[in-house]
Design a protein around this motif. Structure first.
Motif, short mmCIF file in Angstrom:
data_model
loop_
_atom_site.label_atom_id
_atom_site.label_comp_id
_atom_site.label_asym_id
_atom_site.label_seq_id
_atom_site.Cartn_x
_atom_site.Cartn_y
_atom_site.Cartn_z
N ARG A 95 0.63 -1.21 -0.03
CA ARG A 95 0.14 -0.05 0.15
C ARG A 95 0.85 1.19 -0.12
O ARG A 95 0.49 2.37 -0.42
CB ARG A 95 -0.91 -0.20 1.03
N ASN A 96 2.17 1.32 0.31
CA ASN A 96 3.14 2.47 0.47
C ASN A 96 4.12 2.04 -0.70
O ASN A 96 4.92 2.92 -0.78
CB ASN A 96 3.74 2.44 1.73
N ALA A 97 4.10 1.24 -1.74
CA ALA A 97 5.03 1.15 -2.52
C ALA A 97 4.57 1.60 -4.08
O ALA A 97 3.44 2.07 -4.02
CB ALA A 97 5.14 -0.37 -2.77
N ALA A 98 5.36 1.63 -4.97
CA ALA A 98 4.91 2.25 -6.27
C ALA A 98 5.75 1.66 -7.12
O ALA A 98 7.17 1.17 -6.98
CB ALA A 98 4.94 3.77 -6.35
N LEU A 99 5.42 1.48 -8.41
CA LEU A 99 6.47 1.26 -9.41
C LEU A 99 7.62 2.09 -9.78
O LEU A 99 7.10 3.45 -9.47
CB LEU A 99 5.79 0.73 -10.83
N PHE A 100 8.92 2.20 -10.31
CA PHE A 100 9.58 2.88 -10.51
C PHE A 100 9.11 3.50 -11.71
O PHE A 100 8.80 3.17 -12.70
CB PHE A 100 11.27 2.12 -10.85
N PRO A 101 9.41 4.98 -12.01
CA PRO A 101 9.09 5.66 -13.13
C PRO A 101 9.51 4.88 -14.52
O PRO A 101 8.34 5.02 -15.47
CB PRO A 101 9.67 6.91 -13.09
N PHE A 102 10.25 4.28 -14.62
CA PHE A 102 10.81 3.71 -15.65
C PHE A 102 10.30 2.24 -15.98
O PHE A 102 10.38 1.66 -17.34
CB PHE A 102 12.23 3.41 -15.75
N THR A 103 9.61 1.63 -15.19
CA THR A 103 9.22 0.14 -15.22
C THR A 103 8.11 0.04 -16.39
O THR A 103 8.24 -0.81 -17.21
CB THR A 103 8.36 -0.29 -13.86
N ARG A 104 7.22 0.81 -16.38
CA ARG A 104 5.97 0.41 -17.68
C ARG A 104 6.66 0.65 -19.02
O ARG A 104 6.53 -0.14 -19.94
CB ARG A 104 4.74 1.36 -17.55
N PRO A 105 7.35 1.86 -19.28
CA PRO A 105 8.07 2.12 -20.44
C PRO A 105 9.20 1.07 -20.92
O PRO A 105 9.23 0.87 -22.09
CB PRO A 105 8.67 3.66 -20.27
N LEU A 106 9.77 0.69 -19.93
CA LEU A 106 10.92 -0.39 -20.02
C LEU A 106 10.10 -1.68 -20.61
O LEU A 106 10.73 -2.06 -21.50
CB LEU A 106 11.65 -0.53 -18.90
N LEU A 107 9.27 -2.04 -19.95
CA LEU A 107 8.64 -3.18 -20.56
C LEU A 107 8.04 -3.09 -21.78
O LEU A 107 8.09 -4.09 -22.59
CB LEU A 107 7.53 -3.64 -19.56
N ALA A 108 7.43 -2.10 -21.84
CA ALA A 108 6.58 -1.71 -23.28
C ALA A 108 7.65 -1.77 -24.24
O ALA A 108 7.63 -2.07 -25.52
CB ALA A 108 5.80 -0.41 -23.15
N ARG A 109 8.87 -1.09 -24.25
CA ARG A 109 9.90 -1.03 -25.23
C ARG A 109 10.47 -2.37 -25.42
O ARG A 109 10.90 -2.52 -26.53
CB ARG A 109 11.27 -0.10 -24.35
N LEU A 110 10.94 -3.22 -24.28
CA LEU A 110 11.21 -4.54 -24.67
C LEU A 110 10.31 -5.42 -25.42
O LEU A 110 10.69 -5.91 -26.55
CB LEU A 110 11.59 -5.34 -23.37
N ARG A 111 8.96 -5.28 -25.21
CA ARG A 111 7.99 -6.02 -25.95
C ARG A 111 7.93 -5.61 -27.41
O ARG A 111 7.51 -6.45 -28.11
CB ARG A 111 6.81 -6.29 -25.08
N ALA A 112 7.94 -4.23 -27.55
CA ALA A 112 7.87 -3.60 -28.81
C ALA A 112 8.97 -4.09 -29.62
O ALA A 112 8.85 -4.23 -30.92
CB ALA A 112 7.67 -2.34 -28.80
N SER A 113 10.03 -4.43 -29.00
CA SER A 113 11.26 -4.87 -29.86
C SER A 113 11.46 -6.42 -30.00
O SER A 113 12.42 -6.87 -30.57
CB SER A 113 12.56 -4.32 -28.97
N GLY A 114 10.30 -7.09 -29.64
CA GLY A 114 10.33 -8.45 -29.84
C GLY A 114 11.16 -9.30 -28.63
O GLY A 114 11.26 -10.27 -28.65
N ILE A 115 11.37 -8.78 -27.72
CA ILE A 115 12.10 -9.33 -26.47
C ILE A 115 11.25 -9.81 -25.41
O ILE A 115 10.37 -8.98 -25.01
CB ILE A 115 13.17 -8.37 -26.01
N LYS A 116 11.12 -11.04 -25.19
CA LYS A 116 10.16 -11.65 -24.18
C LYS A 116 10.42 -10.98 -22.96
O LYS A 116 11.81 -10.86 -22.49
CB LYS A 116 9.94 -13.09 -24.28
N THR A 117 9.35 -10.96 -21.92
CA THR A 117 9.67 -10.59 -20.66
C THR A 117 8.83 -11.22 -19.72
O THR A 117 7.69 -11.70 -19.93
CB THR A 117 9.31 -9.00 -20.32
N GLY A 118 9.54 -11.54 -18.53
CA GLY A 118 8.84 -12.38 -17.47
C GLY A 118 9.24 -11.86 -16.06
O GLY A 118 10.15 -11.18 -15.96
N ILE A 119 8.29 -11.79 -15.03
CA ILE A 119 8.51 -11.15 -13.97
C ILE A 119 8.28 -12.39 -12.77
O ILE A 119 7.33 -13.26 -12.83
CB ILE A 119 7.45 -10.18 -13.55
#
Length: 232
Positions: A95-119
């Motif tokens: 409840r007190n946490a947040a994503l780093f500002p780069f997280t969503r753009p970074l994951l989107a950038r990877l997927r747009a480049s054809g690189i698979k991502t896992g968490i």
């Protein structure tokens, strides 16, 4: 800067990420959590348990095993209560946490480049989704602890993610903020990257021997791109 112990010789096909401290601010108070487990265990054991260097989940399993030796049902009850304590602590922290500002753009950038991502995370799905409700839509595979056959650093956790992605270990990199993440990568046959965005120091991470060491995931991707192991 890169820490080239086993540098990639081929372009990577997948990046696997830890969650807390890697893609999101780490807010779990592990010292407080250990105190809570200690207080819970004392009446079951009849004495305060000895401190342990084990991670909390494994320590809970060990304590439950000790209690089962003299009362199996009591050991089961302790383990269930301990899991609830851990879950409650995770949800409070989320409840007190947040994503780093780069997280969503970074994951989107990877997927747009054809690189698979896992968490993959030792945290619970419920806690992760408080911070990242659409996590499953933003990566190709997501495995929290309840989804994993065995949680990291057991290699089964990372290998289960790779199986979903259809990628061989030698073509993947595991990124995390803790020496346990480096250990997980080594045991599963992946390349390892450590980022100094959690609680572990740069010195502790370097001592674990990752292939790459960076300030955060954003800086890491820039390094990998410059080295030609990722293409954007």
């Amino acid at each position: 800067m890169p820490h080239p112990t086993h540098a990639a010789s081929l372009p990577l096909q997948a990046l696997l990420f830890d969650f807390d401290g890697t893609l999101a601010h780490l807010t779990i108070d592990f010292t407080r959590l250990r105190r809570s487990i200690t207080a819970l265990a004392e009446p079951f054991l009849g004495e305060e348990p000895e401190p342990s260097a084990l991670p909390v989940l494994e320590w809970l399993d060990e304590l439950a095993g000790e209690i089962r030796e003299f009362d199996h049902a009591l050991g089961q009850e302790f383990h269930s209560r301990g899991r609830l304590v851990i879950q409650a602590t995770e949800l409070d922290a989320a409840r007190n946490a947040a994503l780093f500002p780069f997280t969503r753009p970074l994951l989107a950038r990877l997927r747009a480049s054809g690189i698979k991502t896992g968490i993959l995370t030792r945290n619970s799905t419920a806690a992760v989704k408080v911070v990242f409700p659409d996590v499953e839509q933003c990566c190709n595979a997501f495995l929290a602890r309840e989804d994993a056959p065995r949680v990291k650093p057991h290699p089964a956790h990372a290998l289960a993610v790779l199986e979903r992605l259809g990628v061989e270990p030698e073509r993947a990199l595991l990124v995390g903020d803790h020496p346990l993440d480096v250990e997980t990568a080594r045991r599963a046959g992946l390349l390892a990257a450590a980022v100094v965005s959690g609680h572990a120091t740069r010195e502790a991470l370097a001592a674990a021997g990752p292939d790459y060491l960076a300030g955060d995931c954003e800086a890491l991707l820039d390094q990998l791109n410059q080295e030609g192991v990722l293409f954007f």
